[in-house]
Design an enzyme around this catalytic site. Structure first.
Site, short mmCIF file in Angstrom:
data_model
loop_
_atom_site.label_atom_id
_atom_site.label_comp_id
_atom_site.label_asym_id
_atom_site.label_seq_id
_atom_site.Cartn_x
_atom_site.Cartn_y
_atom_site.Cartn_z
N ILE A 1 23.39 5.87 69.47
CA ILE A 1 24.06 5.11 70.53
C ILE A 1 25.26 5.88 71.09
CG2 ILE A 1 23.27 2.90 69.65
CD1 ILE A 1 26.01 2.47 68.39
N THR B 1 26.70 8.30 68.99
CA THR B 1 27.50 8.62 67.81
C THR B 1 27.26 10.04 67.28
OG1 THR B 1 25.77 7.61 66.48
CG2 THR B 1 27.65 6.23 67.06
N ILE C 1 32.01 14.52 55.02
CA ILE C 1 31.94 14.49 56.47
C ILE C 1 30.81 15.40 56.92
CG2 ILE C 1 33.20 14.91 58.62
CD1 ILE C 1 34.22 12.54 56.91
N LYS D 1 33.22 17.69 63.90
CA LYS D 1 33.41 17.55 65.35
C LYS D 1 32.96 16.18 65.84
CE LYS D 1 32.53 21.01 68.14
NZ LYS D 1 31.81 22.01 68.99
N THR D 2 31.73 15.78 65.50
CA THR D 2 31.25 14.47 65.94
C THR D 2 31.96 13.34 65.21
OG1 THR D 2 29.41 14.56 64.35
CG2 THR D 2 28.98 15.38 66.57
N VAL E 1 31.82 6.87 59.74
CA VAL E 1 33.14 6.83 60.38
C VAL E 1 33.17 6.10 61.71
CG1 VAL E 1 33.88 8.97 59.27
CG2 VAL E 1 32.73 9.07 61.48
N GLY E 2 32.06 5.45 62.09
CA GLY E 2 31.99 4.87 63.44
C GLY E 2 32.98 3.75 63.71
N GLU E 3 33.44 3.07 62.67
CA GLU E 3 34.27 1.89 62.89
C GLU E 3 35.67 1.96 62.29
OE1 GLU E 3 30.79 -1.45 63.13
OE2 GLU E 3 30.64 0.42 62.03
#
Length: 744
Positions: free
Chosen positions: A470, A472, A637, A641-642, A711-713
């Site tokens: 999405i 990410t 991780i 970068k992302t 780590v998206g949230e």
């Protein structure tokens, strides 16, 4: 098996970036099959009532209009309510588009116009007139609070928080205390790509559905159930998604109406929502938290009392983990929390990036900052003093918790030791300068996920899983995972995502995809490599040197020793020895060590420490965020970068929560008024400073097979509070309502 490679952890640029910037990436509203019809939804203008009549004669007279679909003439759909429960499984009575004449919320679809062109459909839709029987409604959150409730256990999947000690007595006995009501306004997701669906009836009777969703298999299941179709008759695709933030967790009404129209007309159909229509479905719920905290004279927390309420619709019971976060993260002998929901005549609120925590953590961290000041303690020192080494609510150890290290790392990078304690101590001309901080916490979840790895005769590795990207970076990190697991160069790996026919993967959300899909891809690649080497050893055509135990796969080649000298062979040639054009393996990754749920008896969270500098114009109250530092402890991780991009994006959104975003309700009509980007304010480039994202070196062998948390949230959790706390430090004025419209 000995695999030589190390691709996880490298800052690889997005492998899908070129396709996106050149327009080759196709989104849900972009397929153009022959005979495509365009559908435009007509929305209800009232919040509650019943349709008495729909006048569509003028609409049908517009050239190019093929049909006007309403509850009167729609095709047959599933009879029972349970057939419309989607993948999110919100308790209650699910919304069924065009089911009957009853109106449950303003903006509810009452008709869909299908035409040969979008312009004709839009013109016709504007000509439809609807007569309503209007019923009393309530869209005011303050009024809804008087009807707050908790659904019975049979109608709810909510797990109440665990309390400890006697919080009320401890609050009364301890000398330093604060209490107050903290409020968050409702917010809408507003991804760049609006919700859209293109449905293509195939010659074999199946439906190919291109949808803006975070879970193609969840939409497939929903459509098959709601339309009474076999699951094999529906294929859902979403290879590219232009942002979602939780708005695509549920199957929205556009996909149902597009599929229903395609079934009705036997032609391809596209339904696209406008930006104002994006305000007619899911949103982050409005919330209040009544928080009371008490400490003794040395600043030790002695009592936590939290009561929270969020809004929901009349027909579903949407609930969030709103009140638990302070009870988990802080050492305190007496803590209690209570949570309820308040019904409004709106569509059902729903998950939005870090649901529950984005609200609950930020509001609680604002209250913690108040108590720290009441104790005349530095906010960082106060948090370190009350730091909990365990999940204090469940009395359970963490798989890992590097929050203490994150606090120290972030503080050092920010220069926190130079912060004066008293508010209004820093100034630059007419601007007051403030430094604030907060901690963040978010679940580190893992869901069973399957993936397939296939090696083909051209020497390429093909990865497939039904995960969604999405925005990410999922494509990139899964290719990196496959590269390391199979020791294959990245440019020789192809990956397929976003298709319901692929190996099973849960809906993308909750920051679990990196850990879950990553583990599945790793296992599939390892299994494929082992299978490949076994086949080589068993085959009589294989040269003897390739049957040795020391054979390795490295950078897409087989490496071994022949007659005492190193030798390498391409995978293409190696495949030819076993006489197969391809070999493949599919594996499923499950939670817990070795897939055992019994080995998950530890708390699993991602943590962060956020530091912020603001400048406030003393005369005008204008707030500028000038520095943000976020130190994150998120296990391994996969791609710095992302990952940093994800955290920065969440920090931008959290800045909107703190200073900009608010969906304004017109209670007279039950409609959100500011349903456009002119009036719904999101942060622009000028509002966002350079953001410093740091990752703590946190090793966690228990959290997931790869040690990944996601780590998206986490960037949403604590950032808004850090901004609010910095405003207090600048001005000496506390704010308990988000967004803060003026620092004065």
């Amino acid at each position: 098996m000995n695999v030589i490679s190390a691709k996880i952890g490298q800052p690889v640029s997005r492998i899908d970036g070129f396709a996106k910037v050149t327009g080759q990436a196709k989104y849900a509203a972009e397929p153009h099959p022959p005979g495509l019809l365009y559908g435009v939804i007509v929305n209800s203008l009232i919040a509650r009532g019943r349709i008495e009549a729909i006048h569509d004669e003028a609409a049908r007279a517009v050239p190019g209009v093929i049909e006007v679909m309403t509850h009167h003439n729609r095709p047959h759909t599933a009879l029972f309510e349970k057939s419309y429960v989607d993948g999110l499984g919100v308790p209650g009575s699910p919304y069924r588009p065009l089911h009957d004449a009853e109106i449950r919320f303003n903006g509810q679809p009452v008709a869909v116009v299908f035409a040969e062109t979008f312009e004709a459909a839009r013109e016709a839709a504007m000509l439809i007139q609807v007569d309503y029987e209007r019923w009393p409604h309530n869209a005011d959150f303050d009024a809804a609070l008087y009807q707050k409730y908790m659904p019975s256990k049979t109608r709810s999947n909510y797990v109440p928080p665990k309390t400890r000690g006697n919080a009320s007595e401890a609050y009364a006995l301890n000398p330093i205390k604060i209490e107050g009501r903290f409020h968050l306004a409702p917010e809408h997701h507003n991804p760049m790509e609006m919700h859209a669906t293109t449905v293509i009836p195939e010659e074999d009777g199946t439906l190919t559905v291109w949808d803006k969703t975070q879970g193609p298999q969840a939409v497939q299941t929903y459509l098959a159930s709601a339309l009474s179709l076999s699951g094999k008759k529906v294929r859902v695709r979403n290879p590219y998604v232009g942002g979602a933030f939780g708005s695509g967790l549920r199957a929205q009404h556009n996909v149902f109406l597009a599929a229903l129209g395609a079934e009705m007309l036997k032609r391809p159909v596209r339904v696209t929502l406008t930006r104002p229509q994006m305000f007619t479905h899911v949103f982050r719920p409005e919330a209040v938290m009544d928080i009371a905290l008490a400490a003794d004279r040395d600043g030790t927390l002695q009592s936590i009392i939290v009561e929270g309420v969020t809004d929901t619709s009349r027909f579903e019971h949407n609930m969030e983990n709103l009140v638990i976060w302070g009870l988990i993260g802080y050492k305190c002998p007496n803590a209690t929390a209570d949570y309820k929901i308040a019904p409004r005549d709106t569509y059902t609120s729903s998950d939005m990036r870090a649901p529950g925590a984005a609200t609950g953590v930020n509001l609680f961290e604002m209250a913690i900052d108040e108590l720290a000041w009441a104790c005349r303690m530095d906010p960082l020192a106060f948090r370190r003093h009350n730091y909990s080494d365990i999940d204090a609510m469940h009395n359970m150890p963490f798989t890992s918790n590097a929050l203490r290290e994150a606090l120290l790392l972030g503080a050092e990078r920010f220069g926190w030791n130079e912060r004066p304690l008293a508010p209004r101590s820093l100034r630059d001309g007419k601007e007051l300068i403030g430094w604030g901080m907060a901690t963040g916490i978010w679940d580190a979840m893992f869901s069973p996920t399957s993936a397939r790895a296939r090696l083909t005769s051209d020497g390429r590795l093909h990865i497939a899983t039904a995960a969604s990207d999405i925005g990410t970076g999922t494509y990139t990190i899964l290719v990196q995972t496959a590269s390391e697991a199979f020791s294959m160069p990245i440019d020789r790996i192809d990956i397929e995502l976003g298709d319901s026919t692929l190996p099973e993967c849960p809906t993308e959300g909750g920051s679990w995809t990196a850990a879950s899909a990553g583990a599945a891809v790793w296992l599939a690649c390892q299994s494929l490599c082992e299978q490949f080497l076994k086949l080589l050893k068993k085959n009589k055509n294989t040269p003897d040197w390739m049957k040795q135990d020391e054979i390795t796969v490295a950078e897409g080649e087989l490496h071994g020793v022949r007659n005492g000298s190193p030798v390498a062979l391409s995978l293409q040639d190696a495949l030819s020895f076993i006489g197969q054009d391809s070999i493949e393996a599919e594996e499923t990754a499950k939670p817990g060590l070795r897939g055992k749920i019994s080995e998950m008896r530890k708390a699993r969270f991602t943590h962060s420490a956020v530091f912020c500098e603001v400048r406030v114009d003393e005369d005008l109250g204008i707030v500028r965020v000038t520095r943000l530092v976020n130190a994150v402890a998120a296990g391994r991780i996969m791609n710095p970068k992302t990952a940093a991009s994800q955290v920065r994006g969440a920090m931008v959104m959290a800045t909107g929560m703190a200073l900009h975003e608010e969906s304004l309700m017109d209670e007279r009509y039950g409609r959100f008024m500011n349903h456009n980007f002119a009036e719904y304010h999101v942060p622009s480039h000028a509002d966002i400073p350079e953001m410093d994202v740091l990752f703590v070196d946190e090793k966690d062998k228990e959290i997931s097979p790869l040690g990944v948390k996601g780590v998206g949230e986490i960037g949403m959790c604590g950032t808004a509070a850090a901004i609010a706390n910095a405003i207090f430090h600048a001005t000496g004025k506390r704010h308990r309502n988000l967004p803060i419209m003026s620092g004065a």
